[in-house]
Design a protein around this motif. Structure first.
Motif, short mmCIF file in Angstrom:
data_model
loop_
_atom_site.label_atom_id
_atom_site.label_comp_id
_atom_site.label_asym_id
_atom_site.label_seq_id
_atom_site.Cartn_x
_atom_site.Cartn_y
_atom_site.Cartn_z
N SER A 214 0.74 -1.17 0.08
CA SER A 214 0.05 -0.15 -0.03
C SER A 214 0.88 1.19 0.02
CB SER A 214 -0.92 0.13 1.46
OG SER A 214 -1.76 -1.03 1.35
N ALA A 215 0.12 2.39 -0.24
CA ALA A 215 1.08 3.63 -0.32
C ALA A 215 0.56 4.59 0.90
CB ALA A 215 0.86 4.38 -1.49
N ILE A 216 1.48 5.38 1.32
CA ILE A 216 0.67 6.27 2.66
C ILE A 216 1.49 7.33 2.20
CG2 ILE A 216 0.39 4.39 4.40
CD1 ILE A 216 3.00 5.59 5.75
N ALA A 217 0.66 8.55 2.45
CA ALA A 217 1.50 9.89 2.43
C ALA A 217 0.85 10.92 3.61
CB ALA A 217 0.78 10.57 1.02
N THR A 218 1.86 11.69 3.88
CA THR A 218 1.44 12.47 5.03
C THR A 218 1.58 14.12 4.52
OG1 THR A 218 2.37 10.89 6.59
CG2 THR A 218 1.95 13.07 7.24
N SER A 219 0.75 14.95 4.97
CA SER A 219 0.68 16.27 4.96
C SER A 219 0.83 16.95 6.26
CB SER A 219 -0.19 16.92 4.03
OG SER A 219 -0.10 16.48 2.66
N GLY A 220 1.51 18.09 6.58
CA GLY A 220 1.63 18.52 7.81
C GLY A 220 1.96 19.97 7.84
N ASP A 221 1.65 20.60 8.82
CA ASP A 221 1.87 21.89 9.12
C ASP A 221 3.42 22.22 9.54
OD1 ASP A 221 1.76 21.60 11.89
OD2 ASP A 221 0.03 22.87 11.93
N TYR A 222 4.09 21.31 9.74
CA TYR A 222 5.43 21.22 10.53
C TYR A 222 6.54 20.97 9.64
CZ TYR A 222 4.89 16.38 9.75
OH TYR A 222 4.72 15.15 9.25
N GLU A 223 6.55 20.75 8.33
CA GLU A 223 7.73 20.62 7.49
C GLU A 223 8.15 22.10 7.12
OE1 GLU A 223 9.75 18.13 7.38
OE2 GLU A 223 8.57 16.58 7.68
N LYS A 224 7.05 22.71 6.43
CA LYS A 224 7.56 23.94 5.58
C LYS A 224 6.64 24.95 6.46
CE LYS A 224 8.50 21.93 1.48
NZ LYS A 224 7.67 21.49 0.23
N PHE A 225 7.12 25.70 7.41
CA PHE A 225 6.57 27.01 7.71
C PHE A 225 7.07 28.06 8.15
CE2 PHE A 225 7.33 26.45 12.32
CZ PHE A 225 7.92 25.38 12.18
N PHE A 226 6.45 29.24 8.54
CA PHE A 226 7.06 30.44 9.26
C PHE A 226 6.36 30.71 10.23
CE2 PHE A 226 5.17 34.31 7.70
CZ PHE A 226 4.60 33.72 6.25
#
Ligand code: ADP
Ligand code: MG
Length: 302
Positions: A214-226
């Protein structure tokens, strides 16, 4: 010995792995079996080619925006745009690859530590609309309707790259392997334990998930932010407002089963989409997609 150095390959009997910095993340491909080396190296070749095709095609599309001319693009970029358009319809525009002008407004804001003006936001809003990206199936060409429009494949290209590698691994009969697009998307051949990062403690894991084919993908507010005046501004933009989404999600991980033809691409798109839509609307949309589900979701603390 772990191999964590970019551009580094390691071979041990029938096990082969290699890591490369691509698309702003560390891509690691690992395979076991007699074709492991060919599977990994050929996949990297295809992924490097993909990066070049994206660069050329997006530049040509941008240069011809507003000129009412269709431009021929590579089959890979055409396919990515077609899949993106399908999900834009499904998510009521939450996923939109014409988001580039808005992403740039916020990138500049982050660099200068000054919030964009309302005028800058409305100028971007004028240029963001997936309905103004036309695709012509007959000759694999595309057109951006308005001058200034641009495409951003940041929410789909890593998943698509993972699917390219997945197809090569499958052709080479790899049964045990991992396709890991760093911060974004993973596909596991066989059973694999995958750690999900704690969005507020980067060096900690919030959960370890076992996934299989299976594939999983994560999106978050913590990788690229200021952070400005105590507020966090991240890189996922709501196309309706052209501002960073505000939906109380800190991180969301989507699983799409390998039964789905473009499972890694779909997972990558869906994690970004659900980040924009928020949990409730996101879950509603997933009801229409039997192969996809949310497997981890962390809320922002109040
Ligand atoms: P990652 O880059 O770690 O894979 P995501 O998959 O969540 O992160 O994708 C976020 C990227 O997608 C952004 O950096 C930007 O390039 C692009 N993007 C931001 N907002 C949207 C949106 N609403 N629709 C499509 N793409 C977006
Ligand atoms: Mg992603």
């Amino acid at each position: 010995m772990a191999c964590l150095i970019f551009g580094c390959a390691k071979s041990d009997g029938e096990h082969y792995e290699r890591g490369e910095k691509i698309m702003g993340t560390l891509v690691t491909l690992k395979a076991d079996g007699k074709n492991s080396r060919a599977a990994v190296d050929e996949s990297f070749e295809k992924i490097f080619e993909l990066v070049e095709k994206i660069k050329t095609d997006l530049k040509r599309l941008e240069d011809s925006a507003g000129k009412k001319e269709f431009v021929k693009i590579s089959p890979e970029v055409f396919e990515m745009l077609s899949i993106a358009q399908k999900y834009s319809e499904l998510t009521d525009g939450a996923f939109d690859v014409t988001i580039a002008p808005a992403v740039d407004v916020w990138k500049i804001a982050g660099k200068n530590k000054i919030l964009p003006t309302d005028e800058e936001i409305s100028a971007a809003k004028n240029l963001v609309d997936f309905r103004r990206l036309s695709l012509r199936e007959s000759d694999g060409s595309a057109m951006l309707e308005k001058s200034g429009m641009r495409i951003d494949l940041g929410g789909i290209a890593k998943g698509y790259g993972a699917d390219l590698a997945r197809k090569i691994f499958a052709e080479k009969n790899i049964r045990d392997g991992l396709i890991d697009f760093g911060t974004s998307t993973i596909f596991a051949f066989g059973k694999k334990n995958i750690g999900i990062k704690n969005p507020r403690q980067k060096n900690e894991l919030s959960e370890i998930l076992e996934i299989e084919n299976s594939a999983i993908a994560t999106s978050g507010d913590y990788e690229k932010f200021f952070v400005l005046d105590g507020r966090r501004y991240h890189h996922i933009i709501d196309p309706k407002t052209c501002r960073p989404t505000e939906n109380k999600i800190a991180s969301v991980t989507i699983l799409v089963s390998g039964n789905e033809k473009n499972c890694a691409t779909a997972a990558d798109i869906l994690s970004t989409s659900i980040f924009v839509l928020g949990e409730e609307r996101g879950r509603k949309i997933l009801e229409q997609l039997p192969d996809a589900k949310i497997i981890n979701l962390a809320h922002q603390s109040p």
